[in-house]
Design a protein around this motif. Structure first.
Motif, mmCIF file in Angstrom:
data_model
loop_
_atom_site.group_PDB
_atom_site.id
_atom_site.type_symbol
_atom_site.label_atom_id
_atom_site.label_comp_id
_atom_site.label_asym_id
_atom_site.label_seq_id
_atom_site.Cartn_x
_atom_site.Cartn_y
_atom_site.Cartn_z
ATOM 1 N N ASP A 1 0.857 -1.189 0.000
ATOM 2 C CA ASP A 1 0.000 0.000 0.000
ATOM 3 C C ASP A 1 0.890 1.234 0.000
ATOM 4 O O ASP A 1 1.854 1.299 0.752
ATOM 5 N N ASP B 1 -3.413 -2.828 -1.975
ATOM 6 C CA ASP B 1 -4.185 -1.632 -2.317
ATOM 7 C C ASP B 1 -4.496 -1.684 -3.810
ATOM 8 O O ASP B 1 -3.682 -2.134 -4.606
ATOM 9 N N VAL B 2 -5.691 -1.218 -4.184
ATOM 10 C CA VAL B 2 -6.098 -1.232 -5.588
ATOM 11 C C VAL B 2 -5.358 -0.155 -6.373
ATOM 12 O O VAL B 2 -4.741 -0.422 -7.400
ATOM 13 N N ALA B 3 -5.437 1.088 -5.886
ATOM 14 C CA ALA B 3 -4.881 2.220 -6.643
ATOM 15 C C ALA B 3 -3.582 2.703 -6.023
ATOM 16 O O ALA B 3 -3.570 3.174 -4.893
ATOM 17 N N THR C 1 -0.489 -0.794 -10.413
ATOM 18 C CA THR C 1 -1.668 -0.861 -9.533
ATOM 19 C C THR C 1 -1.800 -2.263 -8.938
ATOM 20 O O THR C 1 -1.125 -3.200 -9.389
ATOM 21 N N PHE D 1 -7.894 -7.423 -1.525
ATOM 22 C CA PHE D 1 -7.710 -6.038 -1.961
ATOM 23 C C PHE D 1 -8.298 -5.091 -0.930
ATOM 24 O O PHE D 1 -9.300 -5.419 -0.269
ATOM 25 N N THR E 1 -9.285 -0.790 -0.657
ATOM 26 C CA THR E 1 -9.383 0.411 -1.472
ATOM 27 C C THR E 1 -10.160 1.509 -0.764
ATOM 28 O O THR E 1 -11.054 1.233 0.030
ATOM 29 N N ASN F 1 -11.537 3.727 -2.706
ATOM 30 C CA ASN F 1 -12.463 4.088 -3.772
ATOM 31 C C ASN F 1 -13.762 3.301 -3.597
ATOM 32 O O ASN F 1 -13.789 2.095 -3.794
ATOM 33 N N CYS G 1 -12.511 -7.938 -1.270
ATOM 34 C CA CYS G 1 -12.169 -6.544 -1.531
ATOM 35 C C CYS G 1 -12.835 -5.724 -0.438
ATOM 36 O O CYS G 1 -14.060 -5.689 -0.345
ATOM 37 N N PHE H 1 -13.417 -2.104 1.628
ATOM 38 C CA PHE H 1 -13.378 -0.656 1.432
ATOM 39 C C PHE H 1 -12.897 0.020 2.704
ATOM 40 O O PHE H 1 -13.385 -0.268 3.789
#
Length: 124
Positions: free
Chosen positions: A12, A56-58, A63, A82, A84, A86, A103, A105
């Protein structure tokens, strides 16, 4: 008998995540290493020993999904959770279709992370 703690690598670009997650994972009984970028992880000797990747996604540069594809290309099958910031509703189904275990958030709960890691480590 030697007790082994499953190795979890955290990739990350967010320094606060890299500072807080290892302590939490150690409390859960995991051995955690952090990396500031996908490139740093790929260049490390941790690729072969990582049992689960918290990714981390982004990120700047490569990426999370690009790292996932690169690991697959190299024949590395590391379960990926994952994370994120976003909150795009289309991102989770897409990542899950591509083989992610979960995933989450940000901000996610300790319980959600533990459940995702348990799931990843019990996957065949």
């Amino acid at each position: 008998m030697k007790v082994t703690h499953p190795a979890v690598s955290i990739v990350d670009d967010d320094e606060s995540v890299r500072e807080s997650l290892p302590d939490l994972l150690n409390e859960f009984g995991f051995s955690a290493k952090t990396f500031a970028s996908a490139e740093e992880f790929l260049a490390s000797d941790s690729v072969g020993t990582t049992r689960c990747l918290v990714l981390d996604v982004a990120m700047p540069g490569m990426t999370g999904p690009e790292l996932q594809r690169e690991l697959a290309r190299r024949g590395e099958s590391i379960p990926i959770v994952f994370i994120t910031a976003n909150a795009d509703d289309t991102i989770r189904p897409r990542l899950m279709e591509q083989g992610a275990v979960e995933c989450l958030f940000k901000p996610f709960s300790d319980t959600a992370l533990l459940e995702a890691l348990s799931s990843a480590l019990s996957a065949p």
